[in-house]
Design a protein around this motif. Sequence first.
Motif, PDB file in Angstrom:
ATOM      1  N   SER A 215       1.151  -1.240  -0.351  1.00 13.23           N
ATOM      2  CA  SER A 215      -0.269   0.017  -0.050  1.00 13.23           C
ATOM      3  C   SER A 215       1.421   1.481  -0.037  1.00 13.23           C
ATOM      4  N   LEU A 216       1.499   0.881   0.447  1.00 14.38           N
ATOM      5  CA  LEU A 216       3.000   2.261   0.447  1.00 14.38           C
ATOM      6  C   LEU A 216       3.870   2.635  -0.354  1.00 14.38           C
ATOM      7  N   HIS A 217       4.480   1.230  -1.241  1.00 16.05           N
ATOM      8  CA  HIS A 217       4.633   1.146  -2.307  1.00 16.05           C
ATOM      9  C   HIS A 217       3.199   1.995  -3.467  1.00 16.05           C
ATOM     10  N   ALA A 218       2.624   1.548  -3.148  1.00 17.88           N
ATOM     11  CA  ALA A 218       1.819   2.402  -3.926  1.00 17.88           C
ATOM     12  C   ALA A 218       1.626   4.217  -4.385  1.00 17.88           C
ATOM     13  N   TRP A 219       1.292   4.240  -3.236  1.00 16.59           N
ATOM     14  CA  TRP A 219       1.049   5.706  -2.403  1.00 16.59           C
ATOM     15  C   TRP A 219       2.320   6.429  -2.754  1.00 16.59           C
ATOM     16  N   THR A 220       3.849   5.835  -2.888  1.00 19.35           N
ATOM     17  CA  THR A 220       4.340   6.666  -2.496  1.00 19.35           C
ATOM     18  C   THR A 220       4.763   6.454  -4.373  1.00 19.35           C
ATOM     19  N   ASN A 221       3.661   5.820  -5.372  1.00 19.32           N
ATOM     20  CA  ASN A 221       4.082   5.353  -6.830  1.00 19.32           C
ATOM     21  C   ASN A 221       5.531   5.137  -6.831  1.00 19.32           C
ATOM     22  N   GLY A 222       5.530   3.734  -6.253  1.00 12.56           N
ATOM     23  CA  GLY A 222       6.525   3.640  -5.999  1.00 12.56           C
ATOM     24  C   GLY A 222       8.052   3.542  -5.705  1.00 12.56           C
ATOM     25  N   ARG A 223       8.067   4.864  -5.248  1.00 11.69           N
ATOM     26  CA  ARG A 223       9.400   5.294  -4.649  1.00 11.69           C
ATOM     27  C   ARG A 223      10.169   4.108  -3.470  1.00 11.69           C
ATOM     28  N   MET A 224       9.529   3.624  -3.065  1.00 11.43           N
ATOM     29  CA  MET A 224       9.030   3.744  -1.704  1.00 11.43           C
ATOM     30  C   MET A 224       8.942   1.587  -2.042  1.00 11.43           C
ATOM     31  N   HIS A 225       9.377   0.717  -1.428  1.00  9.52           N
ATOM     32  CA  HIS A 225      10.229  -0.239  -2.432  1.00  9.52           C
ATOM     33  C   HIS A 225       9.326  -1.854  -0.948  1.00  9.52           C
ATOM     34  N   ALA A 226       8.380  -2.132  -1.912  1.00 11.23           N
ATOM     35  CA  ALA A 226       7.962  -3.134  -1.333  1.00 11.23           C
ATOM     36  C   ALA A 226       8.615  -4.244  -1.144  1.00 11.23           C
ATOM     37  N   THR A 227       9.332  -5.056  -0.019  1.00 11.36           N
ATOM     38  CA  THR A 227      10.332  -6.036  -0.081  1.00 11.36           C
ATOM     39  C   THR A 227       9.564  -7.622   0.083  1.00 11.36           C
ATOM     40  N   PHE A 228       9.872  -8.166  -0.538  1.00  7.18           N
ATOM     41  CA  PHE A 228       9.422  -9.746  -0.418  1.00  7.18           C
ATOM     42  C   PHE A 228      10.496 -10.694   0.500  1.00  7.18           C
ATOM     43  N   HIS A 229       9.903 -10.842   1.692  1.00  5.91           N
ATOM     44  CA  HIS A 229      10.338 -11.517   2.554  1.00  5.91           C
ATOM     45  C   HIS A 229       9.917 -12.906   3.152  1.00  5.91           C
ATOM     46  N   ARG A 230      10.716 -14.070   3.292  1.00  6.63           N
ATOM     47  CA  ARG A 230      10.227 -15.528   3.748  1.00  6.63           C
ATOM     48  C   ARG A 230      10.393 -15.832   4.606  1.00  6.63           C
ATOM     49  N   VAL A 231       9.556 -16.350   5.430  1.00  5.19           N
ATOM     50  CA  VAL A 231      10.658 -17.576   6.673  1.00  5.19           C
ATOM     51  C   VAL A 231      10.912 -18.904   6.281  1.00  5.19           C
ATOM     52  N   MET A 232      12.660 -19.327   6.355  1.00  4.46           N
ATOM     53  CA  MET A 232      12.941 -20.600   6.606  1.00  4.46           C
ATOM     54  C   MET A 232      13.336 -20.665   7.816  1.00  4.46           C
ATOM     55  N   MET A 233      13.075 -22.157   8.279  1.00 12.13           N
ATOM     56  CA  MET A 233      13.148 -22.570   9.352  1.00 12.13           C
ATOM     57  C   MET A 233      14.569 -24.197   9.557  1.00 12.13           C
ATOM     58  N   ARG A 234      15.074 -23.689  10.465  1.00  8.53           N
ATOM     59  CA  ARG A 234      15.973 -24.214  10.408  1.00  8.53           C
ATOM     60  C   ARG A 234      16.285 -25.053  11.485  1.00  8.53           C
ATOM     61  N   GLY A 235      17.424 -26.071  12.343  1.00  8.27           N
ATOM     62  CA  GLY A 235      17.277 -26.313  13.893  1.00  8.27           C
ATOM     63  C   GLY A 235      16.307 -26.450  14.469  1.00  8.27           C
ATOM     64  N   ASN A 236      15.896 -26.851  16.244  1.00  6.88           N
ATOM     65  CA  ASN A 236      15.247 -27.255  16.618  1.00  6.88           C
ATOM     66  C   ASN A 236      14.595 -25.961  18.138  1.00  6.88           C
ATOM     67  N   GLU A 237      14.632 -25.175  17.322  1.00  2.00           N
ATOM     68  CA  GLU A 237      13.800 -24.250  17.970  1.00  2.00           C
ATOM     69  C   GLU A 237      12.991 -23.284  17.144  1.00  2.00           C
ATOM     70  N   ALA A 238      11.752 -23.501  18.002  1.00  2.00           N
ATOM     71  CA  ALA A 238      10.402 -22.563  17.613  1.00  2.00           C
ATOM     72  C   ALA A 238      11.143 -21.258  17.408  1.00  2.00           C
ATOM     73  N   ARG A 239      10.256 -20.082  16.448  1.00  2.00           N
ATOM     74  CA  ARG A 239      10.533 -18.957  16.807  1.00  2.00           C
ATOM     75  C   ARG A 239       9.357 -17.821  16.439  1.00  2.00           C
ATOM     76  N   TYR A 240       9.532 -17.679  17.850  1.00  2.00           N
ATOM     77  CA  TYR A 240       8.590 -16.428  17.927  1.00  2.00           C
ATOM     78  C   TYR A 240       8.841 -15.015  17.926  1.00  2.00           C
ATOM     79  N   SER A 241       8.372 -14.418  17.221  1.00  2.00           N
ATOM     80  CA  SER A 241       8.115 -12.919  16.569  1.00  2.00           C
ATOM     81  C   SER A 241       6.039 -12.483  16.845  1.00  2.00           C
ATOM     82  N   ILE A 242       6.718 -10.551  17.277  1.00  2.00           N
ATOM     83  CA  ILE A 242       5.392 -10.081  16.537  1.00  2.00           C
ATOM     84  C   ILE A 242       5.422  -9.255  15.974  1.00  2.00           C
ATOM     85  N   GLY A 243       4.344  -8.431  15.111  1.00  2.00           N
ATOM     86  CA  GLY A 243       4.375  -7.547  14.563  1.00  2.00           C
ATOM     87  C   GLY A 243       3.245  -6.971  14.197  1.00  2.00           C
TER      88      GLY A 243
END
Length: 217
Positions: A133-161
């Motif tokens: 939405s900000l990418h569109a509002w700024t007519n492409g000036r601000m870059h919308a970031t592609f991201h993903r989560v890749m899990m490795r190891g033996n611990e759970a990942r917690y996040s708050i957004g």
Amino acid sequence: MGIIDSNIPHKAEKYTQLLWPQGNPSFCKTIQSYLEQLSKLDQTIRRMIVESLGIEKYMDEHMNSINYSLRLMKYKEPQSDETEIGLHAHTDKNIVTILYQNQVKGLEILTKDGQWISVDPTPDTFTVMIGDSLHAWTNGRMHATFHRVMMRGNEARYSIGLFSKPKDGYIIKAPKELVDEDHPLLFKPFDFHEFLAFGYTQEDMKCDFSLKAYCGV
């Protein structure tokens, strides 16, 4: 777990009562305090963006057009020694995402040259990502970031957004000052919540970039 319109006090209280019908004032107070502090960071970031683009005349409109959603997320540890996808590659559809995560790695960002890089979590830091939405509002000036989560190891990942998003009925339209011969209009005006609904369709699942497929010029 998600709290929609979490900047409205009774929303957090109502959500808390779903989990603890008898009440949990400590949890509710913590959530509200976290939101209050992080929403100030979001507002600072967005003010800096508006000022850097030289469109301060739209400052009040932009700052007052936002609500927030808060999500608490858990990614389970892999059930094998292999790397597992915790979250597929995507861009967020909202305005700005501010992410805090525990010490378990997993978040990866796609660079403009097509390389996936790991975002290593460190204490007392936040990851800020621009949404469609900000990418569109700024007519492409601000870059919308592609991201993903890749899990490795033996611990759970917690996040708050914290996700800043347009209020109901607000139409996202690039300011005329950001459209010229060198920067032609990239996206048609759109309603955020209709765009969000598009994200659950088969058409969205087949495309590489939802925003372009939905309202690209």
